[in-house]
Design a protein around this motif. Structure first.
Motif, short mmCIF file in Angstrom:
data_model
loop_
_atom_site.label_atom_id
_atom_site.label_comp_id
_atom_site.label_asym_id
_atom_site.label_seq_id
_atom_site.Cartn_x
_atom_site.Cartn_y
_atom_site.Cartn_z
N TYR A 74 0.83 -1.21 0.00
CA TYR A 74 0.00 0.00 0.00
C TYR A 74 0.86 1.26 0.00
N ALA A 75 1.95 1.23 0.74
CA ALA A 75 2.84 2.41 0.77
C ALA A 75 3.41 2.67 -0.61
N THR A 76 3.75 1.61 -1.33
CA THR A 76 4.31 1.76 -2.67
C THR A 76 3.28 2.36 -3.62
N VAL A 77 2.05 1.87 -3.55
CA VAL A 77 0.99 2.38 -4.42
C VAL A 77 0.70 3.85 -4.12
N TRP A 78 0.58 4.20 -2.84
CA TRP A 78 0.26 5.57 -2.46
C TRP A 78 1.39 6.54 -2.75
N SER A 79 2.60 6.03 -2.90
CA SER A 79 3.72 6.94 -3.13
C SER A 79 3.84 7.40 -4.58
N SER A 80 3.14 6.77 -5.49
CA SER A 80 3.26 7.22 -6.88
C SER A 80 1.97 7.83 -7.42
N LEU A 81 0.84 7.20 -7.16
CA LEU A 81 -0.48 7.71 -7.58
C LEU A 81 -0.54 8.15 -9.04
N GLY A 82 0.08 7.38 -9.91
CA GLY A 82 -0.02 7.66 -11.33
C GLY A 82 0.83 8.80 -11.86
N LEU A 83 1.78 9.25 -11.07
CA LEU A 83 2.61 10.37 -11.52
C LEU A 83 3.49 10.01 -12.72
N GLY A 84 3.78 8.73 -12.87
CA GLY A 84 4.59 8.31 -14.02
C GLY A 84 3.95 8.66 -15.33
#
Length: 162
Positions: A55-65
């Motif tokens: 969950y921490a990994t998912v929340w840390s990017s939020l589609g910014l790529g």
């Protein structure tokens, strides 16, 4: 940026498969080693902590790529903004994960889970630092270099886990 040739596309797909496939095989091997050497209770606790780390990994990017990938050639300001927003999100996710570590450990009836959850929070934060450079490698179609980065990251993670 021009469209890749069929041969270039095949090379890109091949290097992506090598990088991602190799990293996943290494993670699988690490899991098997841990399952073989850890008592079942300890392995279950590591698994519980891993769920929260995801969950921490998912929340840390939020589609910014996709913001950077949608630009043909993002300028320095765009890259910097995405980098710092991503680092801030990762710090927030790591802090939130650290905050719930003790309650999760209490629910699990295993105090050592808190330490594992906090450790995985730190790993997710460190991974966020390399987010923009990985996106830039994708954008430049530097799939061979990206495969090397993914392999090195998986190897470092395996070594730390074991």
């Amino acid at each position: 940026m021009t469209a890749p040739s069929a041969a270039g596309l095949a090379r890109g797909v091949s290097w992506s498969a090598v990088g991602q496939g190799g990293a996943e095989l290494l993670r699988l091997g690490t899991g098997l080693v841990l399952a073989a050497f850890l008592p079942p209770e300890a392995f279950g606790r590591v698994g519980l902590a891993t769920v929260f780390a995801g969950y921490a990994t998912v929340w840390s990017s939020l589609g910014l790529g996709s913001v950077l990938l949608s630009r043909a050639d993002p300028d320095e300001a765009e890259q910097s903004t995405v980098f710092w927003v991503n680092v801030a999100l990762a710090a927030g996710a790591a802090a939130a994960l650290s905050a719930v570590a003790s309650p999760v450990a209490a629910l699990a009836g295993a105090p050592e889970v808190a330490r594992l959850v906090r450790g995985f929070a730190g790993v997710a934060f460190v991974g966020a630092v390399g987010f923009v450079p990985r996106i830039r490698l994708q954008q430049r179609r530097a799939f061979r270099a990206l495969a090397g980065v993914e392999g090195a990251a998986a190897l470092a993670g395996a070594a730390a886990s074991i």
